[in-house]
Design a protein around this motif. Structure first.
Motif, short mmCIF file in Angstrom:
data_model
loop_
_atom_site.label_atom_id
_atom_site.label_comp_id
_atom_site.label_asym_id
_atom_site.label_seq_id
_atom_site.Cartn_x
_atom_site.Cartn_y
_atom_site.Cartn_z
N MET A 231 37.40 -22.35 56.76
CA MET A 231 37.34 -23.46 57.72
C MET A 231 37.24 -22.93 59.15
O MET A 231 36.50 -23.49 59.98
N LEU A 232 37.95 -21.86 59.45
CA LEU A 232 37.89 -21.33 60.81
C LEU A 232 36.52 -20.71 61.11
O LEU A 232 36.05 -20.77 62.25
N ARG A 233 35.90 -20.15 60.09
CA ARG A 233 34.53 -19.66 60.29
C ARG A 233 33.61 -20.83 60.64
O ARG A 233 32.77 -20.74 61.54
N ASP A 234 33.78 -21.93 59.94
CA ASP A 234 32.97 -23.13 60.22
C ASP A 234 33.20 -23.63 61.64
O ASP A 234 32.26 -24.03 62.35
N ILE A 235 34.47 -23.61 62.04
CA ILE A 235 34.81 -24.08 63.39
C ILE A 235 34.17 -23.17 64.44
O ILE A 235 33.60 -23.64 65.44
N LEU A 236 34.23 -21.87 64.22
CA LEU A 236 33.63 -20.93 65.18
C LEU A 236 32.11 -21.07 65.21
O LEU A 236 31.48 -21.00 66.27
N ASP A 237 31.52 -21.30 64.03
CA ASP A 237 30.07 -21.52 63.98
C ASP A 237 29.70 -22.75 64.81
O ASP A 237 28.74 -22.73 65.60
N ALA A 238 30.47 -23.83 64.58
CA ALA A 238 30.17 -25.07 65.30
C ALA A 238 30.35 -24.87 66.81
O ALA A 238 29.55 -25.36 67.61
N ALA A 239 31.40 -24.13 67.18
CA ALA A 239 31.66 -23.89 68.60
C ALA A 239 30.54 -23.05 69.21
O ALA A 239 30.10 -23.30 70.34
N ALA A 240 30.06 -22.07 68.45
CA ALA A 240 29.01 -21.19 68.97
C ALA A 240 27.71 -21.96 69.17
O ALA A 240 26.96 -21.71 70.13
N ASN A 241 27.44 -22.91 68.30
CA ASN A 241 26.17 -23.64 68.36
C ASN A 241 26.28 -24.94 69.14
O ASN A 241 25.28 -25.67 69.27
N GLY A 242 27.50 -25.27 69.56
CA GLY A 242 27.69 -26.53 70.27
C GLY A 242 27.53 -27.73 69.37
O GLY A 242 27.23 -28.83 69.83
N ASP A 243 27.75 -27.53 68.08
CA ASP A 243 27.59 -28.62 67.11
C ASP A 243 28.94 -29.16 66.70
O ASP A 243 29.96 -28.49 66.81
N PRO A 244 28.96 -30.38 66.15
CA PRO A 244 30.18 -30.84 65.50
C PRO A 244 30.39 -30.06 64.20
O PRO A 244 29.46 -29.43 63.68
N LEU A 245 31.58 -30.14 63.71
CA LEU A 245 31.88 -29.46 62.45
C LEU A 245 31.03 -30.06 61.34
O LEU A 245 30.94 -31.28 61.24
N PRO A 246 30.37 -29.24 60.54
CA PRO A 246 29.51 -29.81 59.50
C PRO A 246 30.33 -30.61 58.49
O PRO A 246 31.50 -30.32 58.26
#
Lengths: 389, 296
Positions: A231-246
């Motif tokens: 889940m934290l990887r997903d959160i970091l991905d979303a933060a890096a891309n400026g996206d909401p959490l998938p």
């Protein structure tokens, strides 16, 4: 046994700080240690640490500060902070409970290390007094002890920037959970060490915001280490891309049942004899009517009736209460308002109830006896049947 | 003002879960305050949680392959700001009404001030065909209940420490307790100026001073310690010239003020000089009067 730290009260602390504001760094250093103060300690706990521990700590930290420019120009402060955090944490074998005492950190700072604290923040002058008294987030040494405590011995504090640490430690809902914090840092470091270090400060800030937004709706304690890391990887991905959490994918997992979990019978229709005695059903029907009247009575007196309000008067479980109320809705005697936890029932065409004060009103009429079912199981069967019909 | 959480998924109604009261290991219900808590005692509590999983599935529009769990967690928001959880209790894909015990242990050294005990029903798996507005994430909170419990209470405490007397040169290794203080410095603060040391190798004494001790003699042992400590303090106070001459001159929270209040409580209306004379001429009577007041 844990160690106790001497405590310096706020009044004496502020006197020390005010006195030092007009002094040079060398003059403050010459005052250290300050022993002419009245200190206290916790009424319960271990033994107060002897002065030798503080002398050793002072010598070690001053030597470390010298490596970073003390008493002159400050250099590589994040590295000083990281090394100092380990020193302070390892030197004091104190519990988090003891380390939560403001006056203890006031004593360490103002009586033993005030010159180092002043140097760390570019002099005392009119600087923030919270750096020198034991403020929870700002004290020079308290914040370092807590970084070492929360992040644990396996994370190299030197790999993290000040802003990144602040993003974690000053979000109490995140920092309260050691496993969550350590996983976040590990995933963050893995990401930036893989070469994705552009805007790492912003990345941690954005990830922190997203994480905080999830804390009311996700219980991170419920996740195992693999799920937490994912889940934290997903959160970091979303933060890096400026996206909401998938959106989460539909997942079917092996559904183990823990020891101690037991099924509770609730007298479903299929588990009972096909027909209850006629007298029992008639009695249950009468009791159901009583319950309907009780519920409607509450709604009339207080403007609304809730599941818990009904259960205050009638000793039935939440499921039965819900069925009674739903039965009245089906009959058209009550209307359902709100939803989920805010669900309540009102008389048809009644205006919405504003405020919560009605909930605290007595729901039973004066002198009314508590409703007691004579044949609760039969009643439940009847309720099940009533709903089916 | 804090903004209420607004989950973007369906929540079941409150009634789908019925949680019993928190109880300690002896089965005693805990209230909103735990008096005599100390940071060396872990708080272990448990409660039974009954969940109507059929209703949860219906109201959240989840299929029979959706799996759930309940768990309890703790957090001390006012002091250590730490938190953790007890073991997750998996309910699996069970249907119907299920009851599960949840337990949580709050480590004393990590806690203090106030502890929030939170019980939650969470989603573990949404199954193959949840609706578009069903909860989906593992750990999604479906139901929650928090009980606040004040630790430490408000009772004043005498400073006390358990320590191996073998590590302290000035105290005999086998002694049971020792009042550690400087009876010449009565202006020192009580918290810091005086401390009762208990020999940690004397398990009966250590056990007896714990609030939850099941030793039938615990109350007697505590009374004996209390009486002995008071006797030592009174004798030393009455031996101190400065104290006898100006017993009211000591600042609040100082050892001298504590002694002055102790004498006034045990011998109301009798001047300190008179008590000193009694201590010199009739020491046994003075001790007996102290016993009468503290043990009576």
């Amino acid at each position: 046994m844990t160690a106790l730290l001497p405590r310096l009260d706020r009044e004496q602390t502020l006197l020390q700080i005010e006195h030092a504001r007009s002094l040079t760094l060398e003059e403050i250093a010459a005052l250290m240690p300050v022993t002419e103060v009245k200190t206290t300690s916790s009424p319960l706990g271990g033994m107060e640490l002897p002065e030798e521990v503080f002398s050793t700590l002072r010598a070690t930290i001053v030597a470390l500060a010298r490596e970073h420019g003390y008493p002159g120009e400050r250099a590589r402060l994040p590295l000083f902070d990281a090394a100092c955090a380990r020193l302070v944490h390892d030197q004091f074998q104190i519990s988090p409970n003891e380390a939560s005492e403001e006056d203890a950190w006031s004593h360490i700072t103002c009586c033993w290390l005030l010159d180092v604290a002043a140097w760390r923040w570019g002099g005392m002058g009119k600087g923030d007094e919270r750096r020198f008294r034991g403020d929870v987030n700002r004290n020079t040494f308290r914040r370092l002890w807590w970084r070492a405590e929360i992040l644990g011995p396996d994370i190299d504090l030197m790999l993290l920037g000040e802003d990144e640490l602040v993003s974690i430690m000053e979000r109490p809902i995140v920092a309260s959970n050691r496993a969550l914090t350590r996983s976040l840092v590990n995933q963050f470091l893995a990401r930036v060490q893989d070469g994705d270090d552009g805007g790492r400060m912003v990345l941690m800030r954005e990830a922190g915001k997203r994480l905080v937004r999830l804390t009311p709706i996700i219980d991170f304690h419920a996740l195992d280490q693999t799920e937490l890391d994912s889940m934290l990887r997903d959160i970091l991905d979303a933060a890096a891309n400026g996206d909401p959490l998938p959106a989460a994918a539909s997942v079917v997992k092996s559904a183990q049942i823990s020891e101690g979990v037991e099924r509770v019978a609730r007298a479903p229709v299929l588990d009972t004899p096909p027909e209850a005695p006629r007298e029992a059903l008639e009695s249950a029907a009468a009791e159901l009517e009583d319950l309907f009247e009780v519920a409607i009575g509450i709604a009339r007196r207080t403007g609304r009736v809730t599941n818990s309000a009904l259960r205050e008067v009638a000793p039935i479980d939440p499921v039965a209460a819900r069925r009674v109320l739903q039965g009245l809705v089906d009959r058209g005697s009550l209307a359902r308002r709100g939803q989920a936890k805010g669900t309540y029932y009102v008389l048809p065409n009644a205006p919405a109830v504003a405020g919560e004060d009605r909930a605290s009103q007595s729901i039973a009429p004066p002198g009314a006896p508590a409703w007691v079912p004579a044949a609760e199981k039969t009643l439940r069967r009847f309720l099940s049947r009533y709903r089916k019909d | 003002m804090r903004t209420p959480a607004a989950p973007t998924y369906l929540l079941p109604s409150d009634e789908v879960v019925d949680a019993g009261r928190w109880k300690d290991p002896d089965g005693v219900e805990i209230g909103d305050t735990i008096n005599h808590w100390d940071p060396f005692t872990d708080l272990r509590v448990s409660r039974a949680v009954t969940v109507d999983l059929d209703a949860v599935r219906t109201e959240c529009r989840l299929g029979p392959d959706a799996a759930f769990a309940v768990l309890a967690s703790w957090r001390c928001p006012t002091r250590t700001r730490l938190g953790a959880a007890g073991e997750r209790v998996d309910l699996g894909c069970t249907d119907g009404l299920v009851r599960a015990p949840v337990t949580v242990q709050v480590p004393g050294p990590d806690s203090g001030g106030r502890v929030d005990l939170t019980t939650r029903l969470v989603l573990l798996s949404a199954g193959a065909e949840p609706s578009p507005i069903s909860p989906r994430r593992t750990g999604a909170v479906l139901w929650t209940h928090t009980q606040r419990v004040a630790l430490e209470g408000s009772a004043a405490r005498f400073p006390m420490t358990a320590v191996d007397f073998g590590t302290i040169a000035r105290v005999p290794d086998g002694a049971a307790w020792y009042v550690d203080w400087d009876h010449e410095d009565l202006s020192a603060p009580v918290l810091g100026g005086v401390r009762l040391l208990l020999n940690s190798t004397n398990l009966r004494i250590i056990g007896a001073v714990r609030t939850a001790s099941d030793d039938p003699a615990a109350a007697l042992i505590r009374s004996l310690i209390e009486c002995d400590v008071a006797r030592q303090l009174v004798r030393a106070a009455l031996d101190n010239e400065q104290f006898v001459q100006t017993p009211e001159a000591f600042p609040d929270d100082s050892v001298g003020r504590m002694l002055s209040e102790l004498l006034a409580m045990v011998w109301p209306g009798i001047p300190v000089a008179g008590l000193r004379a009694r201590a010199l001429n009739e020491p046994a009577r003075l001790d007996a009067e102290l016993q009468e007041r503290l043990l009576g």
